[in-house]
Design an enzyme around this catalytic site. Structure first.
Site, PDB file in Angstrom:
ATOM      1  N   CYS A   6      38.124  36.163  37.365  1.00 59.92           N
ATOM      2  CA  CYS A   6      38.742  35.177  36.495  1.00 59.92           C
ATOM      3  C   CYS A   6      38.697  33.846  37.231  1.00 59.92           C
ATOM      4  CB  CYS A   6      40.190  35.534  36.167  1.00 59.92           C
ATOM      5  SG  CYS A   6      40.386  37.063  35.228  1.00 59.92           S
ATOM      6  N   GLY A  34      34.569  34.190  34.119  1.00 64.99           N
ATOM      7  CA  GLY A  34      35.155  34.966  33.033  1.00 64.99           C
ATOM      8  C   GLY A  34      34.747  34.411  31.694  1.00 64.99           C
ATOM      9  N   ASN A  92      44.269  35.085  38.935  1.00 62.05           N
ATOM     10  CA  ASN A  92      42.965  35.680  39.203  1.00 62.05           C
ATOM     11  C   ASN A  92      43.148  36.756  40.257  1.00 62.05           C
ATOM     12  OD1 ASN A  92      40.227  34.627  41.306  1.00 62.05           O
ATOM     13  ND2 ASN A  92      40.213  36.263  39.801  1.00 62.05           N
ATOM     14  N   GLY A  93      42.690  37.950  39.975  1.00 62.36           N
ATOM     15  CA  GLY A  93      42.790  39.024  40.946  1.00 62.36           C
ATOM     16  C   GLY A  93      43.260  40.311  40.314  1.00 62.36           C
ATOM     17  N   CYS A 132      36.716  38.109  50.208  1.00 61.05           N
ATOM     18  CA  CYS A 132      35.789  38.961  49.469  1.00 61.05           C
ATOM     19  C   CYS A 132      34.341  38.606  49.813  1.00 61.05           C
ATOM     20  CB  CYS A 132      36.023  38.797  47.970  1.00 61.05           C
ATOM     21  SG  CYS A 132      34.812  39.648  46.938  1.00 61.05           S
ATOM     22  N   TYR A 171      27.446  36.950  44.947  1.00 65.36           N
ATOM     23  CA  TYR A 171      27.217  36.816  43.504  1.00 65.36           C
ATOM     24  C   TYR A 171      28.247  35.968  42.777  1.00 65.36           C
ATOM     25  CZ  TYR A 171      27.150  38.217  38.564  1.00 65.36           C
ATOM     26  OH  TYR A 171      27.143  38.208  37.206  1.00 65.36           O
ATOM     27  N   SER A 224      20.851  34.628  39.212  1.00 58.32           N
ATOM     28  CA  SER A 224      21.587  35.216  40.332  1.00 58.32           C
ATOM     29  C   SER A 224      20.727  35.432  41.559  1.00 58.32           C
ATOM     30  CB  SER A 224      22.221  36.540  39.898  1.00 58.32           C
ATOM     31  OG  SER A 224      21.240  37.419  39.362  1.00 58.32           O
ATOM     32  N   ASP A 229      16.842  39.889  43.560  1.00 56.57           N
ATOM     33  CA  ASP A 229      18.111  39.724  42.850  1.00 56.57           C
ATOM     34  C   ASP A 229      19.242  40.056  43.810  1.00 56.57           C
ATOM     35  OD1 ASP A 229      19.760  39.013  40.798  1.00 56.57           O
ATOM     36  OD2 ASP A 229      19.336  40.738  39.525  1.00 56.57           O
ATOM     37  N   ASP A 230      20.485  39.814  43.345  1.00 60.23           N
ATOM     38  CA  ASP A 230      21.628  39.964  44.246  1.00 60.23           C
ATOM     39  C   ASP A 230      22.112  41.399  44.364  1.00 60.23           C
ATOM     40  OD1 ASP A 230      24.261  40.257  42.340  1.00 60.23           O
ATOM     41  OD2 ASP A 230      22.679  39.100  41.393  1.00 60.23           O
ATOM     42  N   CYS A 262      36.490  41.379  53.387  1.00 64.83           N
ATOM     43  CA  CYS A 262      36.628  42.640  52.663  1.00 64.83           C
ATOM     44  C   CYS A 262      35.235  43.065  52.217  1.00 64.83           C
ATOM     45  CB  CYS A 262      37.541  42.494  51.452  1.00 64.83           C
ATOM     46  SG  CYS A 262      37.641  44.014  50.456  1.00 64.83           S
ATOM     47  N   CYS A 297      33.317  47.259  48.757  1.00 64.32           N
ATOM     48  CA  CYS A 297      32.340  47.727  47.776  1.00 64.32           C
ATOM     49  C   CYS A 297      31.056  48.203  48.445  1.00 64.32           C
ATOM     50  CB  CYS A 297      32.035  46.652  46.740  1.00 64.32           C
ATOM     51  SG  CYS A 297      31.440  45.092  47.427  1.00 64.32           S
TER      52      CYS A 297
END
Length: 491
Positions: free
Chosen positions: A15, A42, A116-117, A256, A262, A303, A365-366, A453, A456
């Site tokens: 967001c 978003g 946002n989050g 992050c 991205y 991207s 690509d990313d 972080c 992922c």
């Protein structure tokens, strides 16, 4: 219906939040342009709240910023303070009630909040809201029907005695997860960032006011001077006395990593570095780690563009544009026909046949999330006459879900959880496939790994995973490595 969903092989963004205190400016128009700059974060809903010293007016709706607001609407939103929000529903479904900002009446005055989050302890916070302060003002039932965690935050703020800054400083230390938020009363603007700094937030200066935004690109578009990032665990109060800062939590920085890959705009700045330059560096490192013998490097626009530029520079292979993106494919409420569904990615991208025909291509690509889109891209390029297609990805395989505000595919749909690199290469129909290593990706950011972080990519979660989501982390034979290609195709 969003045409992007027909060819969706990337995470939903997050967001975007924006806030401005500027008594001598048209704050609704500044907010509109700020949200326009944050539209990439978003695309499901947009809204703003404006305060004029006496009351707060909120306007929000489903759709893009340009669809929700027009000149007439902005003229009705008069005041000296405003906050705005562009939303992707990382928590809560796509409904009007979940659009932000969220308005709430409290015993110390009306407030509006945009966030946002993703709050990971929302269940505990809701229990606190319902039991700890039973006699205090809470949002009315219609607003509490919303499934957004932002509404719970507003309710918690309303449950405190006040004033607003004291209420916020009582609530914020109890919030776990990732958040950047903007909050306004009738005469003040507030902003806060979680103690890990997972979600970005920065502050800028206008000639006669102040601005806070998710990304520095939003400051640029309205002519504000970038001052600094809001620190993790910092709470700002902005009014006619200027900007005042207080800590609500000790900083434990864990930014992050995927913002660098991205999410953030290429022209935004994080940690003093322009995102475009970081992505070009990633591409150069990718070329070193995953070389290819080819005639042309092309990106998947937009991207993959900076990393493709870097790959070309690092490899010495010429850079070119082999795929043309339709800039006007975006949100629409027209349901596509079955024929259009079958066209899939062609609604968004089309190959330049005279560029790719007969060429050995490196396609950059990313990320690859599900793999379906990339399979279509490779197929299109082969149909356009490409001799070879070598895919290079400027992030490591995405193998873990995010619980902090980026909505990846369902964990069972993450192709890297089911296939190794060779299997993914076969699935998408490429001649070769290579990913940048996590170490090289981190090196390109110039941020030490303990301050990032990377969950992922490596599964090391900074904040405990919410109990209701623990099932997403299963690592048995049905989740990792042993599933067949047929399972991915069926999903």
């Amino acid at each position: 219906m969003n045409f992007e969903s027909l060819c969706d092989d990337q995470p939903k963004e997050e967001c975007g939040v924006f806030g401005v205190w500027a008594p001598d400016e048209e704050v609704s128009k500044l907010t509109y342009f700020g949200l326009f700059a944050l539209q990439h974060r978003g695309q499901e809903s947009a809204g703003m709240a404006v305060a004029n010293g006496e009351r707060i007016t909120v306007f929000k709706d489903i759709g893009l910023v340009s669809q929700v607001f027009n000149e007439t609407t902005l003229q009705t939103l008069q005041g000296s303070i405003a906050i705005g929000h562009t939303r992707y529903s990382t928590a809560g479904s796509l409904e009007w009630e979940n659009a932000q900002p969220t308005f709430c009446a409290t015993n110390y005055g009306d407030i509006a909040l945009a966030h946002n989050g993703n709050i990971t302890n929302i269940a505990q916070l809701q229990a606190w809201l319902e039991s700890e302060k039973p006699g205090q003002t809470v949002p009315d039932k219609t607003r509490m029907d919303s499934s957004s965690d932002t509404v719970i935050l507003a309710g918690l703020l309303a449950s405190q005695e006040g004033p607003c800054d004291q209420a916020a400083l009582a609530v914020l230390p109890r919030i776990e997860g990732a958040f950047s938020l903007v909050l306004l009363t009738k005469d003040r603007l507030y902003a806060a960032r979680d103690r890990h700094g997972m979600r970005p937030l920065c502050i800028g200066r206008l000639a006669s006011g102040w601005v806070v935004a998710s990304e520095s690109a939003a400051l640029d578009i309205i002519g504000a001077q970038f001052l600094r990032e809001v620190e993790p665990g910092e709470f700002l109060t902005i009014d006619q006395r200027g900007v005042r800062s207080v800590r609500f939590a000790e900083a434990d920085r864990r930014e992050c990593l995927f913002e660098y890959v991205y999410v953030a705009r290429p022209d935004s700045m994080l940690n003093g570095r322009i995102i475009h330059n970081v992505r070009v560096k990633i591409g150069k490192l990718l070329a070193e780690e995953e070389p290819a013998i080819a005639d042309l490097v092309i990106p998947v626009p937009d991207s993959g563009t900076p990393a493709a530029i870097g790959y070309a520079a690092g490899s010495g292979i010429p850079y070119g544009q082999g795929l043309l993106k339709n800039a006007y494919v975006g949100r629409t409420f027209i349901q596509p026909s079955q024929t259009l569904r079958q066209l899939g990615i062609r609604l968004k991208l089309n190959p330049l046949k005279h560029v790719v025909a007969g060429k050995r291509l490196v396609v950059v690509d990313d990320s690859i999330v599900r793999g379906n889109t990339f399979a279509q891209v490779v197929s299109m390029l082969r149909q356009a006459g490409a001799a070879e297609v070598h895919v290079r990805i400027s992030s490591p395989p995405v193998m873990w879900p995010c619980f902090y505000g980026i909505d990846f595919a369902d964990p069972n749909e993450l192709i890297s959880r089911h296939m190794d690199v060779a299997q993914i290469c076969e699935f998408i129909g490429a001649d070769s496939l290579g990913y940048v290593s996590l170490d090289s990706l981190i090196a390109a950011t110039h941020v030490e790994k303990p301050r990032l972080c990377c969950a992922c990519f490596d599964g090391n979660y900074v904040v405990p995973v919410p109990p209701n989501d623990a099932h997403k982390l299963c690592l048995g034979a049905n989740c990792m490595g042993l599933a067949s290609a047929e399972r991915i195709q069926q999903s």
